[in-house]
Motif scaffolding. Structure first.
Motif, PDB file in Angstrom:
ATOM      1  N   GLU A 161       0.835  -1.211   0.000  1.00 53.38           N
ATOM      2  CA  GLU A 161       0.000   0.000   0.000  1.00 53.38           C
ATOM      3  C   GLU A 161       0.868   1.259   0.000  1.00 53.38           C
ATOM      4  OE1 GLU A 161      -2.914  -0.060   3.124  1.00 53.38           O
ATOM      5  OE2 GLU A 161      -3.693  -1.996   2.473  1.00 53.38           O
ATOM      6  N   LEU A 162       1.971   1.206   0.721  1.00 52.20           N
ATOM      7  CA  LEU A 162       2.891   2.345   0.751  1.00 52.20           C
ATOM      8  C   LEU A 162       3.483   2.589  -0.637  1.00 52.20           C
ATOM      9  CD1 LEU A 162       4.415   4.538   2.287  1.00 52.20           C
ATOM     10  CD2 LEU A 162       6.104   2.795   2.927  1.00 52.20           C
ATOM     11  N   ALA A 163       3.859   1.512  -1.326  1.00 55.46           N
ATOM     12  CA  ALA A 163       4.399   1.648  -2.684  1.00 55.46           C
ATOM     13  C   ALA A 163       3.366   2.283  -3.608  1.00 55.46           C
ATOM     14  CB  ALA A 163       4.822   0.281  -3.221  1.00 55.46           C
ATOM     15  N   ALA A 164       2.113   1.864  -3.506  1.00 52.89           N
ATOM     16  CA  ALA A 164       1.050   2.427  -4.348  1.00 52.89           C
ATOM     17  C   ALA A 164       0.816   3.901  -4.020  1.00 52.89           C
ATOM     18  CB  ALA A 164      -0.236   1.625  -4.183  1.00 52.89           C
ATOM     19  N   SER A 165       0.847   4.245  -2.741  1.00 50.22           N
ATOM     20  CA  SER A 165       0.653   5.646  -2.345  1.00 50.22           C
ATOM     21  C   SER A 165       1.804   6.520  -2.818  1.00 50.22           C
ATOM     22  CB  SER A 165       0.524   5.750  -0.825  1.00 50.22           C
ATOM     23  OG  SER A 165      -0.628   5.105  -0.379  1.00 50.22           O
ATOM     24  N   GLY A 166       3.024   6.009  -2.687  1.00 52.80           N
ATOM     25  CA  GLY A 166       4.189   6.760  -3.153  1.00 52.80           C
ATOM     26  C   GLY A 166       4.152   6.990  -4.653  1.00 52.80           C
ATOM     27  N   ALA A 167       3.783   5.952  -5.398  1.00 53.03           N
ATOM     28  CA  ALA A 167       3.697   6.067  -6.855  1.00 53.03           C
ATOM     29  C   ALA A 167       2.621   7.063  -7.260  1.00 53.03           C
ATOM     30  CB  ALA A 167       3.419   4.703  -7.466  1.00 53.03           C
ATOM     31  N   THR A 168       1.480   7.010  -6.607  1.00 50.28           N
ATOM     32  CA  THR A 168       0.389   7.937  -6.919  1.00 50.28           C
ATOM     33  C   THR A 168       0.809   9.375  -6.638  1.00 50.28           C
ATOM     34  OG1 THR A 168      -1.259   6.236  -6.443  1.00 50.28           O
ATOM     35  CG2 THR A 168      -2.020   8.520  -6.418  1.00 50.28           C
ATOM     36  N   ALA A 204       2.226  14.542  -8.822  1.00 48.90           N
ATOM     37  CA  ALA A 204       3.015  15.773  -8.718  1.00 48.90           C
ATOM     38  C   ALA A 204       3.507  16.267 -10.071  1.00 48.90           C
ATOM     39  CB  ALA A 204       4.201  15.549  -7.789  1.00 48.90           C
ATOM     40  N   MET A 205       3.535  15.388 -11.056  1.00 44.50           N
ATOM     41  CA  MET A 205       4.008  15.790 -12.382  1.00 44.50           C
ATOM     42  C   MET A 205       3.143  16.931 -12.900  1.00 44.50           C
ATOM     43  SD  MET A 205       4.728  12.116 -14.129  1.00 44.50           S
ATOM     44  CE  MET A 205       5.862  10.971 -13.376  1.00 44.50           C
ATOM     45  N   ALA A 210      -3.319  14.950 -16.927  1.00 44.49           N
ATOM     46  CA  ALA A 210      -4.034  14.064 -16.019  1.00 44.49           C
ATOM     47  C   ALA A 210      -3.108  12.947 -15.557  1.00 44.49           C
ATOM     48  CB  ALA A 210      -5.251  13.476 -16.721  1.00 44.49           C
ATOM     49  N   VAL A 211      -3.425  12.371 -14.409  1.00 45.16           N
ATOM     50  CA  VAL A 211      -2.634  11.277 -13.864  1.00 45.16           C
ATOM     51  C   VAL A 211      -2.746  10.074 -14.797  1.00 45.16           C
ATOM     52  CG1 VAL A 211      -2.371   9.703 -11.927  1.00 45.16           C
ATOM     53  CG2 VAL A 211      -2.892  12.115 -11.520  1.00 45.16           C
ATOM     54  N   ASP A 212      -1.606   9.563 -15.228  1.00 47.03           N
ATOM     55  CA  ASP A 212      -1.536   8.436 -16.150  1.00 47.03           C
ATOM     56  C   ASP A 212      -1.515   7.136 -15.349  1.00 47.03           C
ATOM     57  OD1 ASP A 212      -0.997   6.588 -18.131  1.00 47.03           O
ATOM     58  OD2 ASP A 212       0.890   7.498 -18.758  1.00 47.03           O
ATOM     59  N   ALA A 213      -2.523   6.297 -15.526  1.00 43.45           N
ATOM     60  CA  ALA A 213      -2.629   5.042 -14.775  1.00 43.45           C
ATOM     61  C   ALA A 213      -1.453   4.118 -15.062  1.00 43.45           C
ATOM     62  CB  ALA A 213      -3.950   4.351 -15.101  1.00 43.45           C
ATOM     63  N   ARG A 214      -0.956   4.119 -16.298  1.00 49.00           N
ATOM     64  CA  ARG A 214       0.198   3.260 -16.618  1.00 49.00           C
ATOM     65  C   ARG A 214       1.434   3.721 -15.862  1.00 49.00           C
ATOM     66  NH1 ARG A 214      -0.658   3.723 -22.865  1.00 49.00           N
ATOM     67  NH2 ARG A 214       0.250   5.656 -22.180  1.00 49.00           N
ATOM     68  N   ALA A 215       1.600   5.020 -15.734  1.00 46.80           N
ATOM     69  CA  ALA A 215       2.740   5.543 -14.983  1.00 46.80           C
ATOM     70  C   ALA A 215       2.621   5.181 -13.504  1.00 46.80           C
ATOM     71  CB  ALA A 215       2.848   7.061 -15.150  1.00 46.80           C
ATOM     72  N   VAL A 216       1.420   5.266 -12.962  1.00 48.46           N
ATOM     73  CA  VAL A 216       1.215   4.865 -11.565  1.00 48.46           C
ATOM     74  C   VAL A 216       1.552   3.388 -11.397  1.00 48.46           C
ATOM     75  CG1 VAL A 216      -0.482   4.579  -9.704  1.00 48.46           C
ATOM     76  CG2 VAL A 216      -0.495   6.665 -11.085  1.00 48.46           C
ATOM     77  N   ASP A 217       1.102   2.553 -12.315  1.00 48.46           N
ATOM     78  CA  ASP A 217       1.411   1.118 -12.247  1.00 48.46           C
ATOM     79  C   ASP A 217       2.914   0.878 -12.313  1.00 48.46           C
ATOM     80  OD1 ASP A 217      -1.290   0.532 -12.081  1.00 48.46           O
ATOM     81  OD2 ASP A 217      -1.479  -0.035 -14.200  1.00 48.46           O
ATOM     82  N   TYR A 218       3.598   1.574 -13.220  1.00 50.85           N
ATOM     83  CA  TYR A 218       5.040   1.416 -13.373  1.00 50.85           C
ATOM     84  C   TYR A 218       5.765   1.752 -12.070  1.00 50.85           C
ATOM     85  CZ  TYR A 218       9.825   2.215 -14.949  1.00 50.85           C
ATOM     86  OH  TYR A 218      11.196   2.188 -15.073  1.00 50.85           O
ATOM     87  N   TRP A 219       5.434   2.912 -11.501  1.00 51.72           N
ATOM     88  CA  TRP A 219       6.126   3.345 -10.289  1.00 51.72           C
ATOM     89  C   TRP A 219       5.694   2.533  -9.072  1.00 51.72           C
ATOM     90  CZ3 TRP A 219      10.536   5.542 -10.679  1.00 51.72           C
ATOM     91  CH2 TRP A 219      10.827   6.317 -11.789  1.00 51.72           C
ATOM     92  N   THR A 220       4.467   2.047  -9.052  1.00 57.24           N
ATOM     93  CA  THR A 220       4.043   1.166  -7.958  1.00 57.24           C
ATOM     94  C   THR A 220       4.867  -0.109  -7.967  1.00 57.24           C
ATOM     95  OG1 THR A 220       1.783   2.035  -7.964  1.00 57.24           O
ATOM     96  CG2 THR A 220       2.099  -0.136  -6.977  1.00 57.24           C
ATOM     97  N   GLU A 221       5.024  -0.696  -9.143  1.00 54.53           N
ATOM     98  CA  GLU A 221       5.822  -1.924  -9.276  1.00 54.53           C
ATOM     99  C   GLU A 221       7.271  -1.659  -8.892  1.00 54.53           C
ATOM    100  OE1 GLU A 221       8.652  -4.525 -11.117  1.00 54.53           O
ATOM    101  OE2 GLU A 221       8.191  -2.570 -12.000  1.00 54.53           O
ATOM    102  N   ALA A 222       7.822  -0.533  -9.339  1.00 58.79           N
ATOM    103  CA  ALA A 222       9.207  -0.198  -9.033  1.00 58.79           C
ATOM    104  C   ALA A 222       9.405  -0.017  -7.528  1.00 58.79           C
ATOM    105  CB  ALA A 222       9.620   1.066  -9.780  1.00 58.79           C
ATOM    106  N   LEU A 223       8.522   0.750  -6.897  1.00 60.15           N
ATOM    107  CA  LEU A 223       8.644   0.966  -5.457  1.00 60.15           C
ATOM    108  C   LEU A 223       8.406  -0.321  -4.676  1.00 60.15           C
ATOM    109  CD1 LEU A 223       6.966   4.472  -5.099  1.00 60.15           C
ATOM    110  CD2 LEU A 223       9.373   3.905  -4.683  1.00 60.15           C
ATOM    111  N   SER A 224       7.501  -1.161  -5.156  1.00 59.01           N
ATOM    112  CA  SER A 224       7.249  -2.451  -4.492  1.00 59.01           C
ATOM    113  C   SER A 224       8.511  -3.297  -4.484  1.00 59.01           C
ATOM    114  CB  SER A 224       6.121  -3.214  -5.193  1.00 59.01           C
ATOM    115  OG  SER A 224       4.911  -2.538  -5.051  1.00 59.01           O
TER     116      SER A 224
END
Length: 138
Positions: free
Chosen positions: A7-14, A19-20, A61-75
């Motif tokens: 959940e922390l990884a998902a929050s950080g990615a979001t 912020a972009m 707008a917030v890009d869902a693919r970018a959120v997924d990418y950074w969520t996976e990376a932070l995870s």
């Protein structure tokens, strides 16, 4: 990986992707650079390049693919090194200002009534509107 770190990884990615294009981008990028600086591994260079690309990417707008990418990376980073949680938490706690969405405002006044409206703010009156004589038209 435990559920809290996921959940922390998902929050950080979001927070990072949100912020972009805002005034918080430099702060968010700096926090992510700090996470990457402490994380060593095969993806360090790849993620640094991806972060640099995000700096120059078209914003909107917030890009869902970018959120997924950074969520996976932070995870993955948190899975390898749970001590990064404090740094990711700092990123996740950024408060992104809400962008106003589409607003539809319908105002109706009949029989010489007056309507006062404000979008995105407060309306304050020092005194009430002056009343008109009956039959007087604006």
């Amino acid at each position: 990986m435990n559920e809290e770190l996921a959940e922390l990884a998902a929050s950080g990615a979001t927070a990072l992707v949100s912020a972009m294009g805002t005034d918080l981008w430099q702060e968010a990028k700096g926090l992510m650079i700090r996470v990457l600086g402490r994380a060593r591994g095969s993806r360090h260079n790849e993620l640094t390049v991806a972060l640099d690309r995000a700096s120059t990417a078209a914003r909107g707008a917030v890009d869902a693919r970018a959120v997924d990418y950074w969520t996976e990376a932070l995870s993955r980073l948190l899975d390898r090194d749970p001590d990064l949680a404090q740094d990711v938490m700092a990123l996740a706690s950024l408060r992104i200002p809400e962008r106003p969405g589409n607003v539809v405002q319908l105002i109706s006044a009949t029989d010489s009534a007056e309507a006062f409206a404000v979008q995105y703010g407060s309306q304050h009156f020092a005194s009430g509107p002056k009343s008109r004589e009956r039959g007087e038209r604006p």
